[in-house]
Design a protein around this motif. Structure first.
Motif: not given
Ligand SMILES: *[C@@H]1O[C@H](CO)[C@@H](O)[C@H](O)[C@H]1NC(C)=O
Ligand SMILES: *[C@@H]1O[C@H](CO)[C@@H](O)[C@H](O)[C@H]1NC(C)=O
Length: 227
Positions: A14-16, A108-110, A178-182
């Protein structure tokens, strides 16, 4: 030219997700919509060359390796995913090719973005036979297209990327979740504004007071985008 008429959208979770693009036809790279053009975060310019990124204080987080390589299905060759982030903010990961030119953007976050790929038409008319659904046009953004949007859909199927066309041409794209991204790179439209860009507004979004969105422009002047 045919090769420049397609973008690749690679989406993992969803985010990556990543956009890979041909650099030829766009004159800028900017991020984050806003009406206040004096705010430095509004329409912030991103480097389009690796040398520029280094000068601007971006940090290399990964070189191209086999696992990170993103295959360009169009040209059947690998795009080097040399990756950079700024100030440890993973909301934008720039991907440069082996010549040091911008090749794509990952959000995303990696997580690795290698999964399936969707071709995005350069012209709005190319969307006619696709599952992209027309949203609304908004100033400094353009005409939104969302993937397979219906009123009664489950938000599990809400595709976290949207496309923006201006005068019929692909001018920008964005992320929406919908995630609260800052990160300061994100905008936070409140629920009351959803109907300004989504059509229909899925009922499942009623549980969200706001979204986290990010508009990424391929133009040097987003304020020229009118509806
Ligand atoms: C980044 O990934 C981790 C593990 O998949 C997850 O728990 C975390 O919520 C993610 N961070 C964000 C900002 O989406
Ligand atoms: C569109 O979404 C529906 C569920 O809302 C799903 O069943 C269908 O497979 C989706 N179609 C495409 C092309 O993604």
């Amino acid at each position: 030219m045919l090769l420049t008429t397609v973008l690749h959208l690679l989406c993992l979770a969803s985010l990556a997700a990543a956009f890979l693009f041909n650099r030829a036809s766009w004159d800028g790279l900017k991020v984050t919509w806003g009406m206040d053009t004096h705010n430095p975060n509004t329409f912030a310019a991103l480097p389009r060359q690796e040398s520029e990124a280094k000068q601007d204080g971006w940090t290399k987080i990964a070189d191209c390796d086999k696992r990170n390589a993103v295959v360009s299905f169009l040209r059947q060759q690998q795009v080097s995913g040399v990756r950079y982030v700024k100030d440890n903010d993973y909301s934008i990961i720039l991907l440069f090719d082996r010549n040091g030119y911008i090749a794509g953007i990952q959000c995303g976050n990696g997580t690795d973005p290698v999964s399936h790929s969707i071709h995005i038409p350069m012209r709005e008319t190319g969307l006619a036979t696709t599952s992209w659904t027309k949203g609304h046009c908004f100033a400094y953004m353009g005409m939104h297209y969302w993937h397979n949007l219906t009123a009664d859909m489950s938000c599990e199927y809400f595709f976290p990327a949207f496309l923006l066309y201006n005068k019929g041409a692909l001018t920008a794209f964005g992320w929406a979740t919908g995630l609260g991204l800052t990160s300061k790179r994100f905008e936070h439209p409140p629920h009351a504004a959803f109907s300004s860009f989504l059509n229909p507004v899925p009922l499942c979004l009623n549980q969200y007071a706001q979204l986290s969105t990010m508009h990424i422009y391929f133009t040097s002047d987003p304020t020229a985008i009118a509806c």
